[in-house]
Design a protein around this motif. Structure first.
Motif, short mmCIF file in Angstrom:
data_model
loop_
_atom_site.label_atom_id
_atom_site.label_comp_id
_atom_site.label_asym_id
_atom_site.label_seq_id
_atom_site.Cartn_x
_atom_site.Cartn_y
_atom_site.Cartn_z
N THR A 279 -5.76 -6.14 0.96
CA THR A 279 -5.76 -5.49 -0.35
C THR A 279 -7.15 -5.49 -0.97
O THR A 279 -7.43 -4.74 -1.89
N HIS A 280 -8.02 -6.37 -0.44
CA HIS A 280 -9.42 -6.42 -0.87
C HIS A 280 -10.27 -6.47 0.40
O HIS A 280 -10.78 -7.52 0.78
N ARG B 5 -10.83 6.73 -3.66
CA ARG B 5 -9.50 6.96 -3.08
C ARG B 5 -9.24 8.45 -3.09
O ARG B 5 -9.53 9.14 -4.07
N ALA C 132 -5.67 -4.79 -6.58
CA ALA C 132 -5.46 -4.70 -5.14
C ALA C 132 -5.33 -3.24 -4.71
O ALA C 132 -4.71 -2.43 -5.41
N LEU C 133 -5.92 -2.90 -3.58
CA LEU C 133 -5.78 -1.55 -3.05
C LEU C 133 -4.36 -1.39 -2.51
O LEU C 133 -3.80 -2.29 -1.89
N THR C 134 -3.79 -0.25 -2.76
CA THR C 134 -2.45 0.06 -2.26
C THR C 134 -2.58 0.97 -1.04
O THR C 134 -3.61 1.62 -0.85
N PRO C 135 -1.54 1.01 -0.19
CA PRO C 135 -1.62 1.86 1.00
C PRO C 135 -2.02 3.29 0.66
O PRO C 135 -1.53 3.88 -0.30
N GLY C 136 -2.92 3.82 1.45
CA GLY C 136 -3.44 5.16 1.22
C GLY C 136 -4.78 5.35 1.89
O GLY C 136 -5.26 4.48 2.62
N TYR D 31 -8.88 6.09 1.76
CA TYR D 31 -10.05 5.82 0.94
C TYR D 31 -11.31 6.23 1.70
O TYR D 31 -11.28 6.47 2.91
N VAL E 182 -5.75 2.06 4.12
CA VAL E 182 -5.03 0.82 3.83
C VAL E 182 -3.58 0.99 4.27
O VAL E 182 -2.92 1.96 3.88
N ALA F 133 0.33 -1.08 5.32
CA ALA F 133 1.18 -2.19 4.87
C ALA F 133 0.75 -3.49 5.53
O ALA F 133 0.29 -3.51 6.68
N SER F 134 0.90 -4.58 4.80
CA SER F 134 0.51 -5.89 5.33
C SER F 134 1.35 -6.24 6.55
O SER F 134 2.49 -5.80 6.69
#
Length: 236
Positions: free
Chosen positions: A88-89, A110, A142-146, A148, A173, A175-176
């Protein structure tokens, strides 16, 4: 008789074969497992609006390091496909060929739904010769999925912006994920380029990030591949 039996036992314990096996086991313990980058099974292509420079110009040129001479200001990230991260970072990295200190401007955007970039973060840091990295600060959202895009600018002369080399790359980014072991090798095999390189740069063992650059070079065009290999061979 007892002495002869003990001597045979001692010799068996330290036979050449036993010594060789022990050395193999020892080397297996102390030698780091080199990361092996495997691109995502369905890698994304850069958005249509992506410039995709990656870094083609040399540094500022006033004081090129002897080893870095002829090398460009280069982002250490894929250009033929979009590098992924589950962080996320996340951490990004690039190469600076100049020994003289300049200013590096870093921008993170983004892509919106219409593929236009929207600024997320920007900062300025002093340059250093060699591989530099930057981790998005924890105090930022925190960065969200997408999708950049990040860009670095080496400010050679603030009065002549056009003289500044620019390098950029896309970043996706995702999913974890859970890993049995959080290591450069595990991230690399999962196709998480940015996480693998970040983990490799955190260790004192340079073989890991050098190995990653070699892996990446096999996926890039010939000119960029050559530059990545040159950087991997530098004595930094």
């Amino acid at each position: 008789m007892l002495f002869k039996s003990f001597n045979r036992l001692f010799s068996g314990l330290y036979s050449p074969l036993t010594i060789s096996l022990n050395l193999v086991l020892l080397l297996g313990i102390v030698s780091p497992a080199l990361a092996n980058y495997v691109p995502p099974s369905e890698p994304s292509s850069p958005p249509p609006s992506s410039t995709g420079t990656g870094g083609t110009r040399g540094g500022c040129g006033n004081n090129l390091g002897e080893e870095g001479e002829g090398l460009p200001f280069l982002v250490l990230a894929p250009q033929t496909h979009v590098g992924q991260t589950a962080a996320t970072h996340p951490t990004v990295a690039w190469f600076v060929p100049d020994e003289e200190e300049y200013l590096v401007e870093l921008f993170l955007d983004r892509y919106s739904e219409d593929a236009s970039p929207q600024r997320v973060h920007s900062t300025e840091i002093p340059s250093e010769f060699g591989v530099m990295s930057y981790t998005l600060p924890d105090h930022l959202p925190a960065l969200t999925p997408g999708d950049y895009r990040w860009r670095v600018v080496l400010v050679c002369d603030s009065n002549r912006p056009s003289s500044s080399p620019v390098a950029d790359a896309d970043l996706q980014v995702v999913a974890s994920q859970r890993f049995a072991e959080e290591s450069a090798d595990a991230y690399a095999e999962a196709g998480l380029w940015y996480d693998a390189l970040a983990a490799a740069l955190e260790t004192s063992e340079q073989l890991e990030w050098r190995s990653l650059l070699e892996d990446l070079s096999s996926l890039e065009d010939d000119e960029r591949a050559n530059k990545l290999l040159q950087i991997s061979e530098l004595d930094l």
